[in-house]
Scaffold this motif. Structure first.
Motif, PDB file in Angstrom:
ATOM      1  N   VAL A 124     -18.572   9.388  91.263  1.00 54.05           N
ATOM      2  CA  VAL A 124     -19.196  10.391  91.770  1.00 54.05           C
ATOM      3  C   VAL A 124     -20.363  10.708  90.985  1.00 54.05           C
ATOM      4  O   VAL A 124     -20.412  10.240  89.787  1.00 54.05           O
ATOM      5  CB  VAL A 124     -18.274  11.585  91.517  1.00 54.05           C
ATOM      6  N   ASP A 125     -21.440  10.990  91.696  1.00 53.81           N
ATOM      7  CA  ASP A 125     -22.481  11.182  91.177  1.00 53.81           C
ATOM      8  C   ASP A 125     -23.668  12.300  91.909  1.00 53.81           C
ATOM      9  O   ASP A 125     -24.093  11.966  93.196  1.00 53.81           O
ATOM     10  CB  ASP A 125     -23.423  10.063  91.045  1.00 53.81           C
ATOM     11  N   ARG A 126     -23.836  13.448  91.202  1.00 57.51           N
ATOM     12  CA  ARG A 126     -24.629  14.402  91.478  1.00 57.51           C
ATOM     13  C   ARG A 126     -25.030  15.361  90.312  1.00 57.51           C
ATOM     14  O   ARG A 126     -23.837  15.952  89.959  1.00 57.51           O
ATOM     15  CB  ARG A 126     -24.077  15.233  92.877  1.00 57.51           C
ATOM     16  N   ILE A 127     -26.121  15.081  89.916  1.00 54.15           N
ATOM     17  CA  ILE A 127     -26.373  16.217  88.809  1.00 54.15           C
ATOM     18  C   ILE A 127     -26.406  17.633  89.072  1.00 54.15           C
ATOM     19  O   ILE A 127     -27.067  17.942  90.037  1.00 54.15           O
ATOM     20  CB  ILE A 127     -27.642  15.609  87.864  1.00 54.15           C
ATOM     21  N   ARG A 159     -22.045   0.812  86.180  1.00 51.82           N
ATOM     22  CA  ARG A 159     -23.211   1.185  86.437  1.00 51.82           C
ATOM     23  C   ARG A 159     -23.617   2.651  86.328  1.00 51.82           C
ATOM     24  O   ARG A 159     -24.783   2.993  85.441  1.00 51.82           O
ATOM     25  CB  ARG A 159     -23.883   0.776  87.785  1.00 51.82           C
ATOM     26  N   LYS A 160     -23.072   3.598  86.640  1.00 52.52           N
ATOM     27  CA  LYS A 160     -23.252   5.057  86.769  1.00 52.52           C
ATOM     28  C   LYS A 160     -23.044   5.384  85.110  1.00 52.52           C
ATOM     29  O   LYS A 160     -23.777   6.178  84.680  1.00 52.52           O
ATOM     30  CB  LYS A 160     -22.618   5.840  87.593  1.00 52.52           C
ATOM     31  N   LEU A 161     -21.794   5.092  84.580  1.00 48.98           N
ATOM     32  CA  LEU A 161     -21.392   5.760  83.222  1.00 48.98           C
ATOM     33  C   LEU A 161     -22.577   5.146  82.100  1.00 48.98           C
ATOM     34  O   LEU A 161     -22.862   5.975  81.128  1.00 48.98           O
ATOM     35  CB  LEU A 161     -20.165   5.194  82.904  1.00 48.98           C
ATOM     36  N   ALA A 164     -27.491   7.376  79.350  1.00 55.92           N
ATOM     37  CA  ALA A 164     -28.908   8.449  78.994  1.00 55.92           C
ATOM     38  C   ALA A 164     -28.864   9.609  78.829  1.00 55.92           C
ATOM     39  O   ALA A 164     -29.585  10.285  77.870  1.00 55.92           O
ATOM     40  CB  ALA A 164     -29.952   7.723  80.033  1.00 55.92           C
ATOM     41  N   HIS A 165     -28.042  10.091  79.531  1.00 60.25           N
ATOM     42  CA  HIS A 165     -27.775  11.597  79.532  1.00 60.25           C
ATOM     43  C   HIS A 165     -27.136  11.881  78.047  1.00 60.25           C
ATOM     44  O   HIS A 165     -27.853  13.045  77.319  1.00 60.25           O
ATOM     45  CB  HIS A 165     -26.740  12.111  80.433  1.00 60.25           C
ATOM     46  N   THR A 166     -26.413  11.245  77.699  1.00 59.92           N
ATOM     47  CA  THR A 166     -25.738  11.498  76.299  1.00 59.92           C
ATOM     48  C   THR A 166     -26.716  11.433  75.335  1.00 59.92           C
ATOM     49  O   THR A 166     -26.917  12.250  74.641  1.00 59.92           O
ATOM     50  CB  THR A 166     -24.494  10.683  76.247  1.00 59.92           C
ATOM     51  N   VAL A 201     -15.324  12.818  73.598  1.00 60.17           N
ATOM     52  CA  VAL A 201     -14.586  12.085  74.583  1.00 60.17           C
ATOM     53  C   VAL A 201     -15.639  11.428  75.556  1.00 60.17           C
ATOM     54  O   VAL A 201     -15.196  10.351  76.195  1.00 60.17           O
ATOM     55  CB  VAL A 201     -13.694  12.950  75.465  1.00 60.17           C
ATOM     56  N   LYS A 202     -16.716  11.660  75.390  1.00 59.10           N
ATOM     57  CA  LYS A 202     -17.837  10.800  76.300  1.00 59.10           C
ATOM     58  C   LYS A 202     -18.485   9.899  75.628  1.00 59.10           C
ATOM     59  O   LYS A 202     -18.725   8.627  76.260  1.00 59.10           O
ATOM     60  CB  LYS A 202     -19.074  11.927  76.480  1.00 59.10           C
ATOM     61  N   LEU A 203     -18.668   9.638  74.292  1.00 63.13           N
ATOM     62  CA  LEU A 203     -19.394   8.629  73.428  1.00 63.13           C
ATOM     63  C   LEU A 203     -18.272   7.330  73.736  1.00 63.13           C
ATOM     64  O   LEU A 203     -19.060   6.116  73.908  1.00 63.13           O
ATOM     65  CB  LEU A 203     -19.634   8.797  72.043  1.00 63.13           C
ATOM     66  N   VAL A 255     -16.522   6.154  75.999  1.00 62.58           N
ATOM     67  CA  VAL A 255     -16.437   5.804  77.512  1.00 62.58           C
ATOM     68  C   VAL A 255     -18.105   5.238  77.595  1.00 62.58           C
ATOM     69  O   VAL A 255     -18.352   4.308  78.368  1.00 62.58           O
ATOM     70  CB  VAL A 255     -16.223   6.808  78.554  1.00 62.58           C
ATOM     71  N   ARG A 256     -19.303   6.129  77.084  1.00 60.53           N
ATOM     72  CA  ARG A 256     -20.457   5.805  77.456  1.00 60.53           C
ATOM     73  C   ARG A 256     -21.391   4.897  76.546  1.00 60.53           C
ATOM     74  O   ARG A 256     -22.156   3.969  77.079  1.00 60.53           O
ATOM     75  CB  ARG A 256     -21.202   6.997  77.567  1.00 60.53           C
ATOM     76  N   ALA A 257     -20.969   4.735  75.296  1.00 64.81           N
ATOM     77  CA  ALA A 257     -21.894   3.943  74.343  1.00 64.81           C
ATOM     78  C   ALA A 257     -21.087   3.076  73.629  1.00 64.81           C
ATOM     79  O   ALA A 257     -21.565   1.951  73.502  1.00 64.81           O
ATOM     80  CB  ALA A 257     -22.385   5.152  73.239  1.00 64.81           C
TER      81      ALA A 257
HETATM   82  C1  CS2 Z   1     -23.376  14.597  82.595  1.00 62.73           C
HETATM   83  C2  CS2 Z   1     -22.807  14.595  84.036  1.00 62.73           C
HETATM   84  O1  CS2 Z   1     -22.108  16.315  81.480  1.00 62.73           O
HETATM   85  C3  CS2 Z   1     -22.420  15.317  81.479  1.00 62.73           C
HETATM   86  O2  CS2 Z   1     -21.904  14.692  80.435  1.00 62.73           O
HETATM   87  O3  CS2 Z   1     -23.610  13.277  82.038  1.00 62.73           O
HETATM   88  O4  CS2 Z   1     -22.260  15.665  84.226  1.00 62.73           O
HETATM   89  C4  CS2 Z   1     -23.732  14.146  85.067  1.00 62.73           C
HETATM   90  O5  CS2 Z   1     -24.748  15.328  85.227  1.00 62.73           O
HETATM   91  C5  CS2 Z   1     -23.105  13.938  86.196  1.00 62.73           C
HETATM   92  O6  CS2 Z   1     -22.270  12.935  85.888  1.00 62.73           O
HETATM   93  C6  CS2 Z   1     -23.951  13.164  87.218  1.00 62.73           C
HETATM   94  O7  CS2 Z   1     -23.364  12.542  88.371  1.00 62.73           O
END
Ligand code: CS2
Length: 423
Positions: free
Chosen positions: A181-184, A246-248, A254-256, A330-332, A334-336
């Motif tokens: 899923v993707d939508r900021i 790709r999305k994660l 990059a978000h993190t 819990v994000k790092l 998965v993402r990094a």
């Molecule tokens: C963000 C996501 O909160 C977060 O960690 O990276 O909420 C991000 O905005 C969504 O995954 C976008 O689809």
């Protein structure tokens, strides 16, 4: 059994109705049309009260770089608090319920066995009731959270909570489906309610602000009925993993990085972070590393990161870094961390190391400054962040990500913390 056509109507139950579900999955279900949608909240029941008071309707503000498009989404039946477990059990035992979607965040999949606080445990109760009611129609559980193989993670979390008989019944009756899923979707700003009212007349206590971009890719494995999500531009695929990675790794990674490095550098919003020269250079570095782990053609990745950059720069979206900074533990992982491992170690992934170092630096600053860190491991983070000795502090924090004390990442993070841009 004949496979029912996707256009058959049915009921979709959603777990975890927050801003994101309302900007994305539930909106898409509205566009698909014809289905009854019964949502449950996350831990706070406030969203149920607010939405029920306005008949389930809410305003959706799609905030482009130049203007807003405002519409009313009217797809929800009664909204239940998560604590209404009886209602969930009743709904899952009803053959008309064919799909359950989840946006319970990363931490929701490791929430344990107490149905009061764990969505997988609540689902287990509902599935047991479905089996006991003799329902033969298949049901699909669709994960819509930012995890690799989110369907598999959900499947394991639910199976861990099931009694033996329901576990044996499970594979014959339940499809557990991954989706990307993707939508900021930032937190709505103070003016959002007025914007909805001016454009539509709806008095809305809980409006949603989101970006124009939207993408939902779902594994193509439904045995039962599902909404005609194609009408909302949803893609179905046999190979979900590449879409997830790709999305994660590119967007969420990059978000993190920006969330922590941006705040350490003294900025508060995503558009400011991507415009900050040194933070942006770190994002470029992270992208170069993450791209090398993705089995996709260079031109596709170029287009993807170029589009991401435009999305991050949207000056009107006002996405606060503090939103994204929540739940780093819990994000790092998965993402990094997977990119660092796949690249062959920290010295081959300085941009990803910067994301980790920005987290250790940021939580340290927060804790020492007396500010809250929103995280399921907040207490352990606070205990590690106050340690005087740098090696002890950093290895204590990295242990919370599952990194062993002797890992080369510890020294790499200590060195990188010192190089992070500061105000
Ligand atoms: C963000 C996501 O909160 C977060 O960690 O990276 O909420 C991000 O905005 C969504 O995954 C976008 O689809």
């Amino acid at each position: 059994m004949n496979a029912p056509s996707p256009s058959d109507v049915g009921r979709l139950v959603h777990l975890g109705i927050g801003n994101f579900a309302r900007s994305h999955t539930l909106h898409a279900t509205d566009v698909a049309g014809g289905w009854s949608v019964v949502p449950f909240t996350g831990r706070s029941a406030a969203m149920a009260d607010a939405l029920n008071a306005q008949g389930g309707k809410y305003g959706l503000i799609v905030r482009g770089p130049e203007q807003d498009e405002v519409s009313i989404v009217d797809v929800l039946d009664e909204v239940h608090p998560a604590s209404d477990i009886d209602a969930l059990v009743r709904l899952l035992a009803d053959p008309f319920t064919a799909v359950v979607t989840l946006t319970v965040t990363e931490k929701g999949y490791a929430a344990g066995s107490d149905p009061a606080t764990s969505a997988p445990a609540r689902l287990a109760l509902g599935l047991k009731a479905r089996r006991e009611a003799g329902v033969t129609e298949p049901i699909a559980l669709v994960s819509c959270d930012n995890l690799t193989g989110n369907g598999q993670v959900l499947r394991e979390a639910v199976l861990a909570e099931l009694d033996e008989e329901t576990a044996a019944w499970f594979d014959g009756h339940v499809d557990v489906i991954s989706s990307m899923v993707d939508r900021i979707t930032p937190s709505a700003d103070d003016g959002a309610a007025q914007t909805v009212r001016d454009a539509t007349g709806l008095v809305d206590a809980v409006p949603v602000v989101t970006e124009p971009f939207t993408e939902w890719v779902i594994e193509n494995r439904f045995r039962g009925r599902r909404p005609e999500w194609e009408k909302a531009g949803v893609q179905f695929t046999d190979d979900i993993e590449v879409h997830e990675l790709r999305k994660l790794r590119l967007l969420n990674g990059a978000h993190t990085l920006m969330a922590y490095a941006g705040q350490v550098a003294g900025v508060q919003r995503v558009d400011e972070a991507i415009s900050h020269r040194e933070v942006r250079a770190l994002v470029e570095q992270l992208w170069a590393e993450a791209r090398s782990t993705l089995p996709l053609p260079a031109d596709e990745l170029d287009a993807y990161t170029a589009a991401l950059e435009d999305r991050f720069r949207n000056p009107r979206l006002a996405d606060n870094l503090i939103r994204i900074a929540a739940d780093g533990s819990v994000k790092l992982p998965v993402r990094a961390l997977p990119v660092i491992a796949e690249r062959g170690g920290p010295d081959k992934a300085p941009g990803e190391v910067a994301a980790v170092a920005a987290w250790t630096a940021w939580v340290t600053d927060r804790v020492r400054g007396g500010d809250e860190v929103q995280d399921p491991k907040a207490e352990a983070i606070a205990a590690a962040a106050v340690l005087e000795d740098t090696t002890e502090r950093v290895s204590g924090l990295l242990a919370l990500l599952g990194v062993p004390a002797v890992d080369p990442l510890v020294d790499a993070v200590i060195a990188e913390e010192r190089r992070l841009p500061r105000p």
